[in-house]
Design an enzyme around this catalytic site. Structure first.
Site, mmCIF file in Angstrom:
data_model
loop_
_atom_site.group_PDB
_atom_site.id
_atom_site.type_symbol
_atom_site.label_atom_id
_atom_site.label_comp_id
_atom_site.label_asym_id
_atom_site.label_seq_id
_atom_site.Cartn_x
_atom_site.Cartn_y
_atom_site.Cartn_z
ATOM 1 N N THR A 105 10.795 -2.931 8.412
ATOM 2 C CA THR A 105 9.730 -3.198 8.165
ATOM 3 C C THR A 105 10.248 -4.610 6.603
ATOM 4 O O THR A 105 9.456 -5.249 6.166
ATOM 5 C CB THR A 105 9.579 -1.925 6.518
ATOM 6 O OG1 THR A 105 10.721 -1.511 6.647
ATOM 7 C CG2 THR A 105 9.015 -1.079 8.101
ATOM 8 N N ARG A 149 14.436 -0.734 9.663
ATOM 9 C CA ARG A 149 14.860 -2.122 9.432
ATOM 10 C C ARG A 149 14.313 -3.179 8.881
ATOM 11 O O ARG A 149 14.032 -4.057 8.671
ATOM 12 C CB ARG A 149 16.592 -2.304 9.348
ATOM 13 C CG ARG A 149 17.104 -1.327 8.383
ATOM 14 C CD ARG A 149 18.599 -1.960 9.115
ATOM 15 N NE ARG A 149 19.151 -3.322 8.382
ATOM 16 C CZ ARG A 149 19.123 -3.438 7.083
ATOM 17 N NH1 ARG A 149 19.280 -2.939 5.866
ATOM 18 N NH2 ARG A 149 19.724 -4.747 6.536
ATOM 19 N N HIS A 208 4.344 -5.984 -5.071
ATOM 20 C CA HIS A 208 4.221 -5.210 -4.361
ATOM 21 C C HIS A 208 5.159 -4.158 -4.444
ATOM 22 O O HIS A 208 6.462 -4.525 -3.897
ATOM 23 C CB HIS A 208 3.755 -5.298 -2.932
ATOM 24 C CG HIS A 208 3.639 -3.734 -2.028
ATOM 25 N ND1 HIS A 208 3.138 -2.265 -3.122
ATOM 26 C CD2 HIS A 208 4.090 -3.082 -1.208
ATOM 27 C CE1 HIS A 208 3.363 -1.390 -2.034
ATOM 28 N NE2 HIS A 208 3.771 -1.721 -1.149
ATOM 29 N N CYS A 235 -1.198 -0.315 2.198
ATOM 30 C CA CYS A 235 -0.924 -1.165 0.942
ATOM 31 C C CYS A 235 -1.483 -2.160 -0.025
ATOM 32 O O CYS A 235 -1.050 -1.916 -1.070
ATOM 33 C CB CYS A 235 0.816 -0.649 0.377
ATOM 34 S SG CYS A 235 1.664 0.398 1.313
ATOM 35 N N ASN A 284 5.797 4.824 -4.533
ATOM 36 C CA ASN A 284 5.343 3.992 -4.413
ATOM 37 C C ASN A 284 3.427 4.323 -4.359
ATOM 38 O O ASN A 284 3.612 4.978 -2.889
ATOM 39 C CB ASN A 284 5.679 3.737 -2.902
ATOM 40 C CG ASN A 284 4.694 2.863 -2.232
ATOM 41 O OD1 ASN A 284 3.532 1.880 -2.018
ATOM 42 N ND2 ASN A 284 5.019 1.934 -0.974
ATOM 43 N N LYS A 333 13.889 -1.759 -4.216
ATOM 44 C CA LYS A 333 14.788 -2.707 -4.071
ATOM 45 C C LYS A 333 14.264 -3.900 -3.649
ATOM 46 O O LYS A 333 14.923 -5.508 -4.229
ATOM 47 C CB LYS A 333 16.049 -2.021 -2.283
ATOM 48 C CG LYS A 333 17.197 -2.435 -2.843
ATOM 49 C CD LYS A 333 17.965 -1.564 -1.496
ATOM 50 C CE LYS A 333 16.770 -1.533 -0.617
ATOM 51 N NZ LYS A 333 17.886 -0.956 0.581
ATOM 52 N N GLU A 380 -5.353 4.272 2.154
ATOM 53 C CA GLU A 380 -4.935 4.619 3.335
ATOM 54 C C GLU A 380 -4.834 6.208 3.691
ATOM 55 O O GLU A 380 -4.580 6.763 4.567
ATOM 56 C CB GLU A 380 -3.312 3.639 3.965
ATOM 57 C CG GLU A 380 -2.300 4.551 3.159
ATOM 58 C CD GLU A 380 -1.816 5.577 3.989
ATOM 59 O OE1 GLU A 380 -1.712 6.924 3.203
ATOM 60 O OE2 GLU A 380 -0.249 4.752 4.762
ATOM 61 N N SER A 428 1.217 -3.374 4.968
ATOM 62 C CA SER A 428 2.139 -3.529 6.256
ATOM 63 C C SER A 428 0.379 -3.837 7.372
ATOM 64 O O SER A 428 -0.108 -3.846 7.517
ATOM 65 C CB SER A 428 2.516 -2.225 7.160
ATOM 66 O OG SER A 428 4.175 -1.760 5.502
#
Lengths: 346, 387, 133
Positions: free
Chosen positions: A202, A200, A235, A112, A267, A240, A80, A297
């Protein structure tokens, strides 16, 4: 099915600690580190971009594959952060590894997961015998808006895979499955410097839905179960999410360990799951099985079932990812801002 | 072949000359040289001018014609000669060849560079063209960088120190203080030089010659007729030029400029002299390391001993050999195309005994050493009194 | 620093992959490539040769006063590298300062941006060197 004939992964030398970024924005470093699970992230040098990192990883992959660059029939670079808006990164990489001119090449973008999309495309070309070998790369020098949560995670790295015939592979790709919907969880418009995201939003409708969709889709398609795999790579936009999705799916935490690099490199976007897989291949033994689930995404996930063969000994011909991860130098925020071109007027 | 003499010499005050442009500088130096020679323009039959980069620095090519025009010398032929920082000496050499061959009698030779019309980064890039543009400069090397790599190697092979480098700058500023034409006429201490800003490690600002505007000119005539023009003609005993590889990395040695060694050996042989015969020398100290290397290449000191010799004061006026009595490129300034001709002016004045506070005693033979790039062109001239 | 796109394009084999040449008459290797062997001149037989990119630091400096276009990279280390095939070339040393490097250190070629100062212009890529510890 096609397999991985060679692989290579690279992260740049420079690191910035989450703590350093948190200090700039008055955030609590402990909360950031615990919340995102990211201690530090890789920062590219001023003369590095997705093309140069792609070449670094491709050269290692080619050394391990031990094939002539002239036998590569396809090069795909997923990113990207392609250096040009118009002009392919893939042609730069193909030229730099000596694979030109008799091949096809193109750039891919799917947030990603453009790297794993390239792997699937190469698998198709190899299995259909349109090419003997294909090279798929995920490379990014991702940027987060200063002060945004993404600034703690957006990092730089690249991983490259030479995909070729099963009998030459150091790891066979037994099957793959993808799960895609139109979900606006994260995007960057063409002239914007930094991406925007849905906060959130996402999470559940983005990452979790698609990762689980591809994961269970492939497990069901193959009639497989978690116990039959030794390693899992998800991924990793932060630490978390992959840990949470693993828990929800019933994957034991210890099977994530070797493929979870986000706490120490951040990331790496298109490079993220490919880098995790490379780190697993650096330690895996013949006969062991790896389950990889990427996420991009927008949104989609690609899942892969991979089995390590006896040719894994070929990894000795290339530099292990740990060598790049361990060779690090911390930079203060001001230098980081210079390296990433965040100063106006640069 | 006829022997050739310098019958007149003149130069502008070197420095940042905001008032005057390329054509004003070169015409002023030319007029001064003609006045010194006490000849009229009608007696001149040809001219040669050295300028390295007028096209890039001031956008002007075709400078031979420009100078003939602005000197009021049309229609005599004036030809531009280019060999990077050695352009001035190459112009002198062309003038010598023209007179020596018998083709021309009285020839004017000029050197000029107008450098301050652009900013420093742009000037460094243009000067970079004296090296290998594609394989040194475009990859990030600079001229200070190339000489820094020579310095590093000299330090590695011979134990030369940063203090030795700095002592060259101190000495040249000392000499520049006696020269009314010098850009810098201030004395500096070793400490000032050592503590100046880093340019290309280990070379600091005080190890580097500055960016300078200036011009210099000499008038040449056959030695056999020289006394009819001038009471104090200076005879040119030898004019030798040699080349080496364009890129520094292709040289067998980084601690010596082979082209300069060859040119000086040939010049000594032609003149029947040895390094010991030379009492005053203007050498190409674009950087302090360049002077140290030059004093070794010219045979004044053994390889590796140039640095210590400079620190010990052996190159000062009154030392074993007076090097860069003008202040060199470091203190006089380095308008690249003018430097070689300025060196000839200084040696002429030294031999004529006209250098005042900067005069070396009992001068018999003088030498100039002018280098282009990092050593791809080297020109050596030897001089003595012709009266 | 401006470089025309045709010049950049022409140098891609040398800059991307260190393609040089070798004289088959005297076995001298040349990087950048030469079309005439200075040792053998017209008796020489020049062929393309790909350099490994491995070598040793012959001399080095750290540039603090960069030329136009290199301002953001400064300070950076430049070196003359003695390539293992026996010729020398000039290049930047990445991810290092002058305190990291000594004469004789081993290096290998890497692929980096040489110059990309013009935001609307082409990006010039090519070889630099990395220290191998």
């Amino acid at each position: 099915m096609a397999g991985i004939v060679g692989y290579g992964a690279y992260v740049p030398k420079y690191r910035i600690k989450s703590e350093t970024i948190a200090q700039v924005w008055g955030e609590d470093p402990d909360r950031i580190q615990k919340g995102l699970g990211i201690m530090e992230k890789a920062v590219p040098a001023i003369d590095e971009d997705s093309a140069t990192m792609a070449v670094e990883s491709a050269r290692i992959a080619m050394a391990r594959a031990g094939i002539s660059p002239n036998d590569l029939g396809a090069v795909y670079v997923g990113s990207e952060s392609h250096p040009y808006a118009v002009k392919p990164t893939a042609s730069i990489v193909a030229q730099a590894i000596g694979a030109t001119p008799n091949l096809t090449a193109a750039d891919l973008e799917f947030a990603c997961k453009a790297g794993t999309a390239g792997m699937q495309m190469c698998m198709g070309l190899v299995d259909s015998k349109m090419v003997k070998y294909g090279l798929a790369i995920g490379a990014d020098t991702a940027q987060g808006r200063p002060g945004d949560a993404l600034e703690y995670s957006a990092a730089a790295g690249s991983a490259a895979y030479v995909i070729g015939p099963e009998d030459e592979s150091l790891a066979v790709i037994e099957d793959t499955f993808s799960f895609t919907t139109d979900t606006p969880d994260f995007w960057r418009r063409s002239k914007a410097d930094f991406p925007s995201h849905g906060g959130r939003f996402t999470g559940q409708p983005g990452y979790f839905k698609h990762v689980k969709g591809a994961f269970t889709g492939l497990m069901e398609k193959m009639g497989e179960k978690i116990e039959n795999y030794d390693y899992f790579v998800f991924h990793q936009p932060n630490a978390k999410f992959p840990l949470a999705v693993a828990k929800q799916l019933g994957v034991p935490k210890e099977k994530l360990k070797d493929g979870l690099l986000v706490p120490i490199v951040g990331n790496t976007y298109s490079g993220a799951s490919p880098l995790g897989l490379a780190n697993v291949l650096d330690v895996a033994k013949e006969g062991e099985r790896i389950f990889v689930t990427s996420f991009g995404s927008g949104a989609g996930s690609d899942a892969f079932s991979i089995k390590v063969t006896g040719k894994i000994a070929n990894r000795e011909k290339g530099t292990p990812l740990s060598a790049f991860i361990e060779n690090k130098q911390y930079v203060p925020y001001a230098i980081y801002a210079k390296l990433r071109g965040k100063y106006k007027g640069m | 072949m006829r022997s050739v003499a310098i019958i007149g010499a003149g130069m502008t005050k070197f420095g940042e000359d905001w008032e005057r442009g390329f054509r004003e500088l070169v015409t002023e130096a030319g007029i001064r040289a003609l006045e010194d020679a006490k000849i009229s323009g009608d007696e001149i039959s040809a001219g040669y001018v050295g300028t390295m980069a007028s096209g890039s620095l001031v956008g002007q090519e075709h400078t031979g014609a420009l100078i003939a025009d602005y000197m009021g010398l049309n229609p005599i032929p004036i030809t531009r000669v280019e060999g990077a920082c050695a352009s001035g000496s190459l112009a002198l050499r062309q003038g010598i060849l023209a007179v020596s061959s018998g083709l021309h009698d009285v020839v004017v030779v000029g050197g000029v560079e107008k450098m301050t019309d652009l900013d420093t980064a742009a000037v460094s890039q243009i000067l970079g063209g004296a090296g290998d543009q594609e394989w040194e400069l475009f990859l990030g090397a600079t001229f200070p960088g190339l000489y820094a790599m020579m310095a590093r190697r000299h330090m590695h092979e011979y134990g030369t120190t940063e203090e030795m480098l700095a002592s060259v700058a101190v000495k040249n500023h000392e000499n520049g203080a006696t020269n009314k034409y010098a850009q810098f006429q201030n004395r500096i201490t070793l400490e000032t030089a050592m503590n100046s800003k880093m340019v290309a490690d280990p070379l600091k600002v005080m190890d580097c010659s500055p960016i300078t505007d200036g011009a210099a000119a000499v008038v040449l005539a056959p030695m056999e007729k020289a006394l009819s023009y001038s009471k104090k003609p200076i005879e040119i005993l030898a004019s030798e030029q040699a080349t080496g590889t364009l890129a520094l990395h292709d040289r067998k040695s980084l601690t010596s400029v082979n082209a300069a060694k060859i040119a000086s050996e040939r010049a000594y042989k032609k003149a029947g002299l040895t390094p010991k015969d030379i009492s005053v020398a203007e050498v190409h100290d674009c950087f302090t390391i360049a002077e140290i290397v030059a004093t070794e290449d010219l045979g004044f000191f053994a390889p590796g001993e140039g640095g210590k010799a400079a620190l010990d004061g052996r190159t000062k006026i009154g030392g074993d050999i007076a090097v860069n009595t003008s202040g060199g490129l470091k203190a006089t300034g380095h308008p690249v195309g003018a430097t070689g001709v300025k060196q000839a002016c200084e040696i002429s004045w030294q031999l004529r005994g006209e250098r005042g506070a900067g005069q070396v005693k009992d001068v018999e033979y003088g030498l100039t050493h002018n280098v282009g790039g990092s050593g791809a062109t080297a020109v050596v001239h030897l001089y003595k009194r012709g009266y | 620093m401006k470089e025309s796109i045709s010049l950049t394009w022409r140098r891609i084999p040398e800059r991307y992959r260190m393609m040089g040449s070798v004289c088959k008459t005297c076995n001298t290797h040349y990087f950048p490539p030469r079309s005439i062997c200075p040792e053998c001149r017209r008796k020489g037989k020049i062929e393309p040769f790909k350099f490994s990119g491995k070598g040793k630091v012959y001399s080095f400096t750290e540039i603090h006063a960069p030329p136009a276009g290199f301002e953001k990279q400064a300070p950076y280390v430049m070196a003359i590298v003695e390539l293992e095939e026996g010729t020398r070339c000039t290049g930047q040393v990445v991810d290092a300062t002058k305190d990291d490097i000594r004469i004789g250190d081993s290096v290998e070629a890497v692929f980096r941006k040489l110059l990309s100062d013009d935001p609307e212009g082409p990006i010039h890529y090519g070889f630099k060197f990395r220290l191998i510890k």
